[in-house]
Design a protein around this motif. Sequence first.
Motif, short mmCIF file in Angstrom:
data_model
loop_
_atom_site.label_atom_id
_atom_site.label_comp_id
_atom_site.label_asym_id
_atom_site.label_seq_id
_atom_site.Cartn_x
_atom_site.Cartn_y
_atom_site.Cartn_z
N GLY A 123 39.13 40.27 89.06
CA GLY A 123 39.18 41.04 87.82
C GLY A 123 38.62 40.26 86.64
O GLY A 123 37.93 40.83 85.79
N ARG A 124 38.90 38.98 86.58
CA ARG A 124 38.36 38.14 85.50
C ARG A 124 36.85 38.00 85.61
O ARG A 124 36.15 37.87 84.61
N LEU A 125 36.33 38.03 86.83
CA LEU A 125 34.88 37.98 87.03
C LEU A 125 34.22 39.27 86.58
O LEU A 125 33.21 39.25 85.88
N ASN A 126 34.80 40.39 86.97
CA ASN A 126 34.15 41.69 86.75
C ASN A 126 34.47 42.32 85.40
O ASN A 126 33.69 43.13 84.91
N LEU A 127 35.62 41.98 84.81
CA LEU A 127 36.05 42.63 83.58
C LEU A 127 36.45 41.60 82.52
O LEU A 127 37.64 41.42 82.25
N PRO A 128 35.48 40.92 81.94
CA PRO A 128 35.81 39.96 80.88
C PRO A 128 36.33 40.67 79.64
O PRO A 128 36.09 41.87 79.45
N THR A 129 37.04 39.91 78.80
CA THR A 129 37.61 40.46 77.57
C THR A 129 36.98 39.79 76.36
O THR A 129 37.29 38.63 76.07
N PRO A 130 36.08 40.47 75.66
CA PRO A 130 35.51 39.86 74.44
C PRO A 130 36.59 39.67 73.39
O PRO A 130 37.41 40.56 73.18
N ARG A 131 36.60 38.53 72.73
CA ARG A 131 37.68 38.18 71.80
C ARG A 131 37.41 38.74 70.39
O ARG A 131 37.51 38.02 69.39
N LEU A 132 37.15 40.03 70.33
CA LEU A 132 36.86 40.68 69.06
C LEU A 132 38.00 40.63 68.05
O LEU A 132 37.75 40.49 66.85
N PRO A 133 39.27 40.71 68.48
CA PRO A 133 40.35 40.69 67.48
C PRO A 133 40.51 39.37 66.74
O PRO A 133 41.30 39.30 65.79
N LEU A 134 39.77 38.34 67.14
CA LEU A 134 39.93 37.03 66.51
C LEU A 134 38.98 36.82 65.33
O LEU A 134 38.90 35.71 64.79
N ALA A 135 38.29 37.86 64.91
CA ALA A 135 37.26 37.72 63.88
C ALA A 135 37.81 37.10 62.59
O ALA A 135 37.21 36.18 62.02
N GLU A 136 38.94 37.58 62.11
CA GLU A 136 39.47 37.07 60.84
C GLU A 136 39.88 35.61 60.96
O GLU A 136 39.66 34.81 60.04
N ALA A 137 40.47 35.24 62.09
CA ALA A 137 40.86 33.84 62.29
C ALA A 137 39.63 32.93 62.32
O ALA A 137 39.64 31.83 61.75
N LEU A 138 38.57 33.39 62.96
CA LEU A 138 37.34 32.61 63.00
C LEU A 138 36.76 32.45 61.60
O LEU A 138 36.36 31.35 61.19
N GLN A 139 36.67 33.54 60.86
CA GLN A 139 36.11 33.48 59.51
C GLN A 139 36.91 32.54 58.62
O GLN A 139 36.35 31.85 57.77
N ALA A 140 38.22 32.51 58.81
CA ALA A 140 39.08 31.72 57.94
C ALA A 140 39.07 30.24 58.30
O ALA A 140 39.25 29.38 57.42
N HIS A 141 38.86 29.91 59.58
CA HIS A 141 39.12 28.53 59.99
C HIS A 141 38.00 27.84 60.77
O HIS A 141 37.97 26.60 60.81
N ALA A 142 37.12 28.57 61.42
CA ALA A 142 36.12 27.93 62.28
C ALA A 142 34.83 27.62 61.54
O ALA A 142 34.33 28.47 60.79
N HIS A 143 34.32 26.43 61.73
CA HIS A 143 33.01 26.07 61.19
C HIS A 143 31.88 26.59 62.06
O HIS A 143 30.77 26.83 61.58
N ALA A 144 32.14 26.72 63.36
CA ALA A 144 31.10 27.18 64.30
C ALA A 144 31.80 27.78 65.52
O ALA A 144 32.97 27.49 65.78
N ALA A 145 31.06 28.60 66.26
CA ALA A 145 31.63 29.19 67.48
C ALA A 145 30.51 29.67 68.39
O ALA A 145 29.37 29.89 67.96
N ILE A 146 30.87 29.83 69.65
CA ILE A 146 29.95 30.36 70.66
C ILE A 146 30.80 30.99 71.75
O ILE A 146 31.95 30.59 71.95
N ASP A 147 30.28 31.99 72.44
CA ASP A 147 31.04 32.51 73.57
C ASP A 147 30.67 31.71 74.82
O ASP A 147 29.54 31.25 74.97
#
Length: 327
Positions: free
Chosen positions: A190-214
């Motif tokens: 299931g993890r191979l075939n149905l990944p979960t994009p981490r879209l709900p983390l957008a605000e946390a990334l904007q507030a705290h991350a200097h850089a990111a990549i999937d």
Amino acid sequence: MSGKGEFDFIRDRLAPLAAGFKGALGLKDDAALLSVRAGRELVITADTLVEGRHFLKDTDPALVARKALAANLSDLAAMAARPLAYMTNIVWPSGSPEDFRTRFADGLALAQDDYALPLIGGDTTSGDGPWVIAITAFGEVPAGRAVLRSGARISDRLVVTGRIGDACLGLKVAQKQYQPSSEDAEYLVGRLNLPTPRLPLAEALQAHAHAAIDVSDGLIADARHIADASGLGVTIELDELPLSDAARRWLDEQDDTRAARLQLASFGDDYELACAVPEARVDTFLAELRKGGVDGRVVGHFHDGTGAAVLSDGQAVEAGAGGFTHF
């Protein structure tokens, strides 16, 4: 292709996926119209999945559709963007039966419902080669707030979300190279075939991350991409790799656990996020991830230098490419 023709398929199966989005024009025009709200920037990404390279030949077309869209949206998640719409270009294998295309459309319908975004256009054709699905996704982010790969700074911590290596083991299960319990097998495939994009983390990334990549090519390779884009080096601690219970059970069976961890960190297809976060904000960032239902772990740090250094028990590990390469 067999069965209905191209335009019948677009009218009957794809056009309903564009319903309610005015700019899609019912998929009856040569292009779509897409507007972005004032104070927002448009974020655009494209990914291609090729049968036999990105998914196994006998994979259910509905699962392929769902993975194709999720993998694309993972790129938007890495830039802290909110998805708006997507387009899909498909090269069907010659002679594909109508049910094959129907299953794919069913999967797209499920996927876009999950993420509340419409199909707005694309193209379909057929060929003698493998099945190819190319998706272009559109998102928006507040102007100047997109999280880029190039923003990491010296002493930033490398934080990864979720679990790493499950897709690697899922492929082993699917190829009958590993036979765990039925529960672990279902979870890993299931993890191979149905990944979960981490879209709900957008605000946390904007507030705290200097850089990111999937993490699509492998944690080591993708962390190196951040380091290279930021003009820095990165050190990754293999022993800190966040593993699922199923992956730990596999690891317990391995004679060389260091090599096994390296394999998990180099495979890719995890579609988690690797982030550069200032040391002073790490605890707050991890707490916000937990509020969003996602674990996070510090697995390394950025520093002056170049490339990626991989350590295990304090010793340097030769990691090679550290991930998937397309050529």
